[in-house]
Structures are given as C-alpha cells and as structure tokens.
Design an enzyme around this catalytic site. Structure first.
Site: not given
Length: 245
Positions: A8, A130
């Site tokens: 990330d 998500d």
C-alpha cells in the site's frame, strides 16, 4: 489459490491502514521497491499494489512508484488499484508494465464503465468490491453506497472481468481473521473468480479459505500479517499448492 502480498502506497512510502483510515496508518518503509523484492525473493507470484493517495484523489498519485516496481520485476504479474477512473489511466499503467488494473469506485458509480473497459482492455480488468456490512464503499472507503456487493458482482458476470478483489473493510488491517462466509457468498454470486482481502492474520485463515476455494476463490491478499510476521508467504503458498493438487 495464490497468496498475494500487498504493498500500500502513501506519500511514496509502504504503509498499512486500519479499516482504510488514512490517519491510522503504519509506515513499514520508505522503499516500496525493496519490499517488492522481499516478497519476490520469497516466491510471490503476483503483487497487489494500492495507491492510497490516488484512491482519495480520484487519479494516480504514486504512479511513479508503481512504474518503478513494474520495471524492476518485468516477469511478475502486478495488479494496481486506487484512483483508476479513466481509460487513459488504465492504458498508462498497462504500458508501464502492470498486468491488471482494479476498478473500484467507478465500478459502483458507473458499472457500464467496467463493461466498456473489459472490451477495450480484455483480460486486464479486475473489479474491487470493498464492502461494509455487505454494502459497497467508495472513494477510498469514505462513502458507503446502497449497492449490495453480491448484486454488483452478479451484474458483471458476463462482462469479461478477470477477477474480483473482495475486501471486508471492518476486518482490513485489524488482524481479526478473514470473513470466509462473506467471501464464499461473493464467489457464489457470479462465475468471476474472487480474491479474498481483509483480515488475513495467520495460517488458520489460509486453511479456512483453501478449504472453500473450490467455490471460486482464486487468491488471498495479505498485508499487515506478512509485515508483522504472523504469516509466512512461503509456508502459505506451499500449503495452497499442496491442497489444490
């Protein structure tokens, strides 16, 4: 089932968030390429990159880092998510050596965009769903829609989507275990293979997912667990290879 290390990216650094909150991040290092090399050396067969700044900005912010990783490992399949909302961005990443682009927010707000991109870039489109309590979140998880994740997965069933990355936001970065039941529900909602994400903590989670992989689960993304050492990707991938034989 592939074990896919996550990198990330925030402000050029390699970080992990808890539940997608930008102000609750842990910086693991300032050299994402070095982290990529670490996972490649351990036998990773794909990398999952996320441009966190890009997810909030709606356009690539850490694109130069993504390109650097893709150039450093030209043989390694790489998938990138975060801020991918135009054909130009997709084309840029694919030309830079990235193999798969993940469409998230735009898939929820404009499903037809996914249909079009699957035609234009066949074999390279992944949809990122998500979810919070089953409903899809958008804009870096800052907004929760009224769209059920399983309904959206079914909507893309015949569009040519390569895979779906399904993330349970409540579990992401929390080291509380993967939501196996919700992942299986997602896999059953459409014929598109599902990559599980969020909450994977140790081998118990890998075993639990591998046990139900035949439902259509093709991979598991792991972040904090491999950075903090509660999961070893060599052991995890070896286990999945044995189970699938």
């Amino acid at each position: 089932m592939l074990i896919i290390p996550a990198i990330d990216l925030k402000d050029g650094n390699c970080v992990r968030l808890r539940q997608g909150l930008m102000d609750d991040s842990t910086v693991f290092g300032e050299d994402p390429v070095a982290f990529a090399r670490q996972w490649v050396d351990k036998g990773a067969r794909r990398l999952h990159l996320v441009d966190l700044n890009g997810a909030f900005a709606g356009k690539p912010v850490n694109g130069d880092v993504v390109t650097a990783i893709a150039k450093a490992f030209p043989e390694l399949p790489i998938q990138i998510g975060g801020g991918i909302r135009s054909a130009e961005t997709i084309e840029h990443y694919l030309q830079a050596g990235v193999n798969y682009v993940i469409i998230g927010t735009k898939a929820v707000k404009e499903p037809e965009f996914v249909t079009e991109m699957c035609k234009q870039f066949a074999g390279h489109i992944i949809v990122g769903l998500d979810a919070k309590n089953g409903f899809v979140a958008t804009d870096g998880w800052a907004e929760v829609s009224e769209v059920k994740a399983t309904d959206l997965a079914a909507r893309f069933a015949s569009d040519g989507v390569t895979e779906i990355v399904y993330t349970d936001i409540a579990r992401d970065g929390m080291m509380q275990g993967v939501n196996v039941e919700a992942t299986v529900d997602m896999a059953k909602a459409s014929p598109i293979p599902v990559i599980a994400s969020g909450g994977i903590t140790d081998m118990n989670d890998i075993r639990a997912l591998a046990k139900v992989a035949s439902a259509g689960i093709s991979g598991a993304i792991t972040g904090r667990a491999i950075y903090e050492g509660t999961l070893d990707i060599v052991e995890a991938q070896a286990y999945c290879d044995i189970v699938s034989d």
